[in-house]
Write an enzyme that holds these catalytic residues in place. Structure first.
Site, PDB file in Angstrom:
ATOM      1  N   HIS A 217      -7.180  -5.104  10.074  1.00  0.00           N
ATOM      2  CA  HIS A 217      -7.229  -4.059  11.092  1.00  0.00           C
ATOM      3  C   HIS A 217      -7.675  -4.617  12.436  1.00  0.00           C
ATOM      4  CE1 HIS A 217      -6.538  -0.092   9.064  1.00  0.00           C
ATOM      5  NE2 HIS A 217      -6.397  -0.956   8.091  1.00  0.00           N
TER       6      HIS A 217
ATOM      7  N   SER B 245      -1.162  -6.502  12.108  1.00  0.00           N
ATOM      8  CA  SER B 245      -0.257  -7.040  11.098  1.00  0.00           C
ATOM      9  C   SER B 245       0.799  -7.928  11.741  1.00  0.00           C
ATOM     10  CB  SER B 245       0.419  -5.886  10.358  1.00  0.00           C
ATOM     11  OG  SER B 245       1.415  -6.380   9.503  1.00  0.00           O
TER      12      SER B 245
ATOM     13  N   LYS C 148       5.830   4.985   2.972  1.00  0.00           N
ATOM     14  CA  LYS C 148       6.544   3.781   2.553  1.00  0.00           C
ATOM     15  C   LYS C 148       5.785   3.058   1.443  1.00  0.00           C
ATOM     16  CE  LYS C 148       9.143   0.164   4.786  1.00  0.00           C
ATOM     17  NZ  LYS C 148       9.445  -0.544   6.007  1.00  0.00           N
ATOM     18  N   ASP C 149       4.458   2.907   1.661  1.00  0.00           N
ATOM     19  CA  ASP C 149       3.635   2.264   0.638  1.00  0.00           C
ATOM     20  C   ASP C 149       3.618   3.086  -0.642  1.00  0.00           C
ATOM     21  OD1 ASP C 149       3.121   0.255   2.339  1.00  0.00           O
ATOM     22  OD2 ASP C 149       1.060   0.810   2.797  1.00  0.00           O
TER      23      ASP C 149
ATOM     24  N   GLU D 223      -1.331 -18.141 -19.936  1.00  0.00           N
ATOM     25  CA  GLU D 223      -0.465 -17.059 -19.477  1.00  0.00           C
ATOM     26  C   GLU D 223       0.520 -17.600 -18.441  1.00  0.00           C
ATOM     27  OE1 GLU D 223      -1.191 -12.984 -20.154  1.00  0.00           O
ATOM     28  OE2 GLU D 223      -0.522 -14.539 -21.506  1.00  0.00           O
TER      29      GLU D 223
END
Lengths: 440, 286
Positions: free
Chosen positions: A254, A258, A282-283, A326
């Site tokens: 923040h 971005s 969107k998220d 894994e």
């Protein structure tokens, strides 16, 4: 809610000016964030909290905080790879909740751990669901995290001024890997036991302090109850450390803003959109798509995320034919085995993760230097290089899966070299070339 | 600096170019994988033919009648040597029994209940809260009773046994007389005769080394079936394999049912969100 979408597609409450109509961003252009609208709203709400009580002030601060976060401006051209952050958040919350509930039944004791997990799966109400959520969540978290890192490398998200953001993210990656390993030891199946054994021996290969460290890690000569206690505490505490660091990661995001796929062009404030409602929806969509995949894997193809051998209880007297971690550790396992010396193998495979920490200083280019020039114009070159990196990871993983025998030894070594070549060869070379050209 | 391509289309072209980059490498890896895979050494278990199980595939479900018949086979035949250490009698209620039936089923078993004043072992009828009793106190006792072999625990057998349910079924039905067993295939395959004496084991192409210490466990009419199904050895093997598969993952059906509901709900939610997203973004110019 703060922003209300009406039927005619206008959004109430101010911040909209930046978006509506034909991209009119003029009014927003000069403001650092949407402070103006925030202040207006606060002034409007003042009569409600005019009593000045402490709780009123706290509530107001919280509301202002939420409002500030909701109004956070993001470039409008963010693609679907930018929703992975939200997916990771969602899976992290899921892991925390399911993990806390699982911990109510789990017993970290070598003689009881396996049967406590079996009790969970067979008898505890919805224990089977909680455990599947947690196991599937681990795979999805790691997969999303690798994609997140890939996106950062692809779009150069680590470049100035976001080195701090990238560093915190890499530390998070390392912590998540440690947590995943510790969690995998807990069910105390064959793979848990022998995985801890291999990791202990790897730690023991460090010169001088190795044996002491191995003793500290295993709590004895071989994995046992002491190891389980260590892994349980590690798994538990690291989970909350990760939550704290994720908050830091978001706070830095923040502060720094971005990145965007279009680089400098996307950073134009006039072309930015507030987080809510544009990116929340969107998220949200991204998270729901992930949830669909999650459900499909968890309910219909659970074999994709479970290791059959781990349903055998740990047996120190019987070494399984295939000790295999894994899938998300396979590339590093392959690199560990590709190097003949144990200690250097450990250095190489550990360094493969640690090298991400210094990526911002290996690639000294900026978005501006890449915009022009012949080398900067070769936009395919970084992509080919990154493609080689991804292929190296896949190959190293396959080699790790085949225990780096025969032809896999050669492939494993090639993949290791390919992996390091991207970071130590391509990144510094390319950015220097581009920088020199930009200066001349 | 406006780009012509929509942000939705762009990532796809990139992913495509990435896939194009990776394809040759993956293909190369595949070639190497096939080269690295040598012919199986003699004694490798034969490949078990795939059976048409009710629980097979992502949308399968357990045939609970077969599971119950399989329990009868397990209790009547397998339980004399094999344990189900992780299973409680109450867990068996999920194969379609009422709590009274579970209590009655548990009461048909005897469990150890400490020692009496003279130090002799005492037994009592089991209750639904008891674990299924083990046939042998420990591995040494099991070894002594089975000529050095320890019968494996069956709690997760179809999950941990390579080959799964198909191989369990093939093993149960695949016993061969000693004379007909080729140990290797190919031009120079020597048909070695394996004596089927109890000291060495029994010939079975689905066992490791084609020898198993387990005597052929099933025969026709080994257990009475309550529902009128003919208890042939084949049928018993099918049923007990279904039971073992169920006991390995008893909640698989719950999970699949949940998955269908949640999946449909999420797809609906995704549709709504796509509509909402398109509406909210409709007036945003690129």
């Amino acid at each position: 809610m703060l922003f209300i979408v009406k039927h005619d597609n206008t959004v109430l409450c101010g911040v909209l000016d930046a978006v509506s109509g034909g991209g009119k961003g003029e009014r927003m252009a000069g403001t650092p964030s949407c402070l103006e609208s925030t202040c207006q709203d606060q002034a409007h709400e003042e009569p409600d909290t005019a009593d000045g009580s402490a709780s009123g002030r706290t509530a107001q601060t919280a509301r202002a905080f939420v409002r500030d976060y909701m109004a956070f401006l993001l470039p409008r051209d963010l693609n679907s790879l930018w929703t992975i952050g939200a997916m990771l958040m969602a899976v992290l919350v899921l892991m925390l909740l399911s993990g806390l509930t699982l911990a109510l039944t789990y017993t970290p004791d070598a003689s009881l751990a396996f049967s406590s997990v079996e009790t969970l799966e067979r008898r505890v109400p919805f224990g089977w669901l909680l455990r599947s959520l947690h196991m599937t969540g681990a795979t999805f978290f790691m997969a999303a995290l690798y994609l997140h890192v890939f996106r950062g490398l692809w779009y150069g998200s680590y470049r100035a001024p976001r080195q701090g953001l990238w560093s915190v993210g890499t530390v998070l990656l390392i912590l998540v890997m440690v947590t995943a390993f510790a969690g995998y030891v807990l069910p105390w199946g064959q793979m848990s036991y022998w995985g801890a054994d291999v990791a202990g021996k790897a730690v023991g290969a460090i010169p001088l302090v190795g044996n002491t460290l191995e003793g500290v890690f295993l709590g004895g000569e071989s994995p046992g109850t002491a190891t389980l206690h260590r892994m349980f505490v590690l798994h538990f505490t690291l989970a909350f450390t990760i939550v704290g660091l994720v908050l830091l990661h978001v706070a830095i995001l923040h502060r720094r803003g971005s990145t965007s796929p279009s680089g400098a062009a996307g950073q134009d404030r006039a072309r930015m959109l507030p987080f809510h409602p544009y990116f929340t929806v969107k998220d949200g969509l991204g998270v729901v798509v992930l949830a669909i995949l999650f459900t499909l894997v968890m309910c219909f193809w659970p074999g994709l995320v479970t290791e059959a051998a781990n349903y055998r209880p740990a047996n120190p007297l019987h070494t399984p034919a295939d000790i295999e971690p894994e899938w998300y550790f396979l590339p590093f396992y392959g690199m560990l085995q590709a190097v003949p010396s144990k200690f250097f193998g450990l250095l190489v495979s550990g360094g493969a993760v640690a090298i991400l920490l210094v990526v911002p200083w290996l690639d000294r280019g900026t978005a501006a230097t890449f915009a022009a020039g012949r080398w900067g114009g070769l936009r395919w070159l970084p992509r080919v290089a990154l493609g080689v990196l991804v292929c190296s990871c896949v190959l190293a993983g396959l080699a790790g899966r085949h225990h780096v025998q025969g032809v896999w030894l050669l492939l494993g070594r090639l993949a290791t070299v390919g992996y390091y070549l991207y970071f130590l060869g391509f990144l510094p070379f390319y950015s220097r070339l581009v920088g020199r050209e930009a200066r001349s | 600096m406006a780009t012509r391509m929509s942000p939705i289309a762009r990532p796809f072209t990139r992913i495509r170019s990435l896939a194009a980059l990776m394809l040759p490498v993956l293909a190369g890896a595949g070639v190497f994988a096939s080269v690295a895979q040598a012919a199986p050494p003699p004694g490798t278990p034969a490949h078990a033919p795939a059976q048409n199980w009710s629980f097979k595939g992502p949308l399968g479900h357990f045939d609970l009648a077969a599971v119950q018949r399989g329990y009868a086979v397990f209790a009547g035949v397998c339980a004399s040597c094999h344990s189900l250490t992780q299973v409680q009698f109450s867990d068996l209620g999920a194969m379609g029994l009422t709590s009274d039936q579970v209590a009655a089923l548990a009461a048909s078993w005897q469990v150890a209940a400490g020692r009496d004043a003279e130090g002799h072992l005492r037994h009592r009828k089991a209750t639904p809260d008891d674990m299924l009793p083990r046939p042998y106190a420990d591995a040494d006792a099991a070894r002594a009773a089975n000529r050095g072999a320890v019968p494996p625990d069956l709690s997760r057998i179809t999950q941990v046994y390579p080959g799964g349910a198909d191989r369990v079924y093939a093993l149960l039905t695949g016993y061969k007389p000693a004379q007909t067993l080729p140990l290797a295939t190919g031009p120079d395959a020597a048909v070695r005769r394996v004596p089927a004496r109890p000291e060495t084991g029994f010939v079975n192409p689905y066992a490791i080394g084609h020898i198993t210490a387990m005597p052929p466990p099933l025969r026709d009419n080994a257990v009475p079936y309550a529902d009128g199904t003919q208890p042939t050895a084949q049928q018993e093997a099918r049923d007990v394999t279904t039971f073992l598969a169920w006991v390995s993952i008893p909640h698989a059906d719950d999970k699949r049912r949940l998955g269908v509901g949640v999946g449909l709900y999420l797809c609906f939610l995704a549709c709504l969100l796509v509509i909402l997203k398109r509406r909210i973004w409709s007036h945003v110019t690129k």
